[in-house]
Design a protein around this motif. Structure first.
Motif, PDB file in Angstrom:
ATOM      1  N   ALA A 196       0.832  -1.205   0.000  1.00  0.00           N
ATOM      2  CA  ALA A 196       0.000   0.000   0.000  1.00  0.00           C
ATOM      3  C   ALA A 196       0.867   1.254   0.000  1.00  0.00           C
ATOM      4  O   ALA A 196       0.577   2.219  -0.715  1.00  0.00           O
ATOM      5  N   VAL A 197       1.933   1.252   0.791  1.00  0.00           N
ATOM      6  CA  VAL A 197       2.833   2.403   0.817  1.00  0.00           C
ATOM      7  C   VAL A 197       3.516   2.553  -0.537  1.00  0.00           C
ATOM      8  O   VAL A 197       3.587   3.657  -1.094  1.00  0.00           O
ATOM      9  N   TYR A 198       3.997   1.450  -1.095  1.00  0.00           N
ATOM     10  CA  TYR A 198       4.654   1.502  -2.402  1.00  0.00           C
ATOM     11  C   TYR A 198       3.711   2.050  -3.474  1.00  0.00           C
ATOM     12  O   TYR A 198       4.095   2.904  -4.285  1.00  0.00           O
ATOM     13  N   ARG A 199       2.466   1.570  -3.491  1.00  0.00           N
ATOM     14  CA  ARG A 199       1.506   2.051  -4.487  1.00  0.00           C
ATOM     15  C   ARG A 199       1.278   3.554  -4.355  1.00  0.00           C
ATOM     16  O   ARG A 199       1.198   4.268  -5.350  1.00  0.00           O
ATOM     17  N   ALA A 200       1.202   4.048  -3.122  1.00  0.00           N
ATOM     18  CA  ALA A 200       1.019   5.492  -2.917  1.00  0.00           C
ATOM     19  C   ALA A 200       2.222   6.279  -3.430  1.00  0.00           C
ATOM     20  O   ALA A 200       2.073   7.356  -3.999  1.00  0.00           O
ATOM     21  N   LEU A 201       3.409   5.731  -3.227  1.00  0.00           N
ATOM     22  CA  LEU A 201       4.627   6.406  -3.689  1.00  0.00           C
ATOM     23  C   LEU A 201       4.767   6.355  -5.213  1.00  0.00           C
ATOM     24  O   LEU A 201       5.003   7.381  -5.854  1.00  0.00           O
ATOM     25  N   GLU A 217       0.301   7.146   5.877  1.00  0.00           N
ATOM     26  CA  GLU A 217      -0.230   5.962   6.558  1.00  0.00           C
ATOM     27  C   GLU A 217      -1.743   6.095   6.754  1.00  0.00           C
ATOM     28  O   GLU A 217      -2.503   5.159   6.483  1.00  0.00           O
ATOM     29  N   ARG A 218      -2.194   7.264   7.208  1.00  0.00           N
ATOM     30  CA  ARG A 218      -3.640   7.467   7.396  1.00  0.00           C
ATOM     31  C   ARG A 218      -4.376   7.362   6.062  1.00  0.00           C
ATOM     32  O   ARG A 218      -5.472   6.784   5.989  1.00  0.00           O
ATOM     33  N   ARG A 219      -3.789   7.887   5.006  1.00  0.00           N
ATOM     34  CA  ARG A 219      -4.418   7.858   3.681  1.00  0.00           C
ATOM     35  C   ARG A 219      -4.584   6.427   3.169  1.00  0.00           C
ATOM     36  O   ARG A 219      -5.653   6.051   2.712  1.00  0.00           O
ATOM     37  N   VAL A 220      -3.534   5.622   3.241  1.00  0.00           N
ATOM     38  CA  VAL A 220      -3.639   4.262   2.716  1.00  0.00           C
ATOM     39  C   VAL A 220      -4.486   3.381   3.616  1.00  0.00           C
ATOM     40  O   VAL A 220      -5.159   2.471   3.140  1.00  0.00           O
ATOM     41  N   ALA A 256      -7.133   4.483   5.359  1.00  0.00           N
ATOM     42  CA  ALA A 256      -8.512   4.876   5.081  1.00  0.00           C
ATOM     43  C   ALA A 256      -8.980   4.298   3.746  1.00  0.00           C
ATOM     44  O   ALA A 256     -10.142   3.882   3.611  1.00  0.00           O
ATOM     45  N   ALA A 257      -8.085   4.242   2.770  1.00  0.00           N
ATOM     46  CA  ALA A 257      -8.445   3.701   1.454  1.00  0.00           C
ATOM     47  C   ALA A 257      -8.744   2.211   1.553  1.00  0.00           C
ATOM     48  O   ALA A 257      -9.565   1.683   0.786  1.00  0.00           O
ATOM     49  N   ARG A 258      -8.085   1.533   2.482  1.00  0.00           N
ATOM     50  CA  ARG A 258      -8.293   0.087   2.670  1.00  0.00           C
ATOM     51  C   ARG A 258      -9.616  -0.202   3.367  1.00  0.00           C
ATOM     52  O   ARG A 258     -10.205  -1.240   3.174  1.00  0.00           O
ATOM     53  N   ALA A 259     -10.060   0.752   4.187  1.00  0.00           N
ATOM     54  CA  ALA A 259     -11.287   0.536   4.990  1.00  0.00           C
ATOM     55  C   ALA A 259     -12.568   0.642   4.166  1.00  0.00           C
ATOM     56  O   ALA A 259     -12.657   1.074   3.106  1.00  0.00           O
TER      57      ALA A 259
END
Length: 162
Positions: A32-37, A154-157, A159-162
């Motif tokens: 998730a972090v990698y995808r955001a980056l 971290e909060r963004r990814v 929240a996107a997962r929820a």
């Protein structure tokens, strides 16, 4: 973009005259972090407050980034790797910032156990001595910006997962 910088490759992260390294642990998954980056480049302004615009160019092989205060970068992606350790790195090819000779930034995400991941940002620079001194003096501010950005990421990814 008035200034072209020296093209460097990923090994510059280890050989640069100045390396500033920052790290923070998160609970978000490495993917998730990698995808955001790497994949949600246009989303960077939502979590990295210094960034006012980020957009992929040339099918994602390059990026344009603008910062608060008017600094602009044209960048080339030099690493985009997933796996046990996710790595996303880019070098600056052109900028309107004076004094830089070469700049490469590397983001590294890896599992550290206990449901935690380590996000590490390395800012590798070649610049005249006076500018290196200034960057070292600004290390605390860069570190604070990094920690805030990774917290928002971290909060963004999550929240996107929820």
């Amino acid at each position: 973009m008035a200034r072209r910088l020296r093209p460097v490759e990923l090994d510059f992260v280890d050989s640069a005259p100045l390396r500033l390294v920052f790290a923070r642990e998160v609970s978000a998954s490495p993917d998730a972090v990698y995808r955001a980056l790497a994949e949600d480049v246009v989303g960077w302004p939502q979590w990295f407050s210094a960034v006012t615009l980020a957009r992929p160019l040339d099918g994602g092989a390059r990026r344009e980034v603008r910062l608060k205060g008017g600094t602009r970068f044209l960048e080339t992606i030099v690493a985009a790797e997933t796996g046990d350790v996710c790595v996303y790195a880019y070098r600056v090819d052109e900028t309107n910032a004076p004094g830089l000779r070469a700049l490469l930034e590397e983001w590294r995400v890896q599992d550290v156990g206990g449901g935690r991941r380590r996000v590490q940002w390395t800012f590798a620079v070649d610049a005249p001595g006076v500018m290196r001194v200034g960057l070292k003096a600004g290390r605390a501010g860069l570190g604070r910006a990094f920690r805030d950005a990774v917290g928002k990421l971290e909060r963004r990814v999550t929240a996107a997962r929820a």
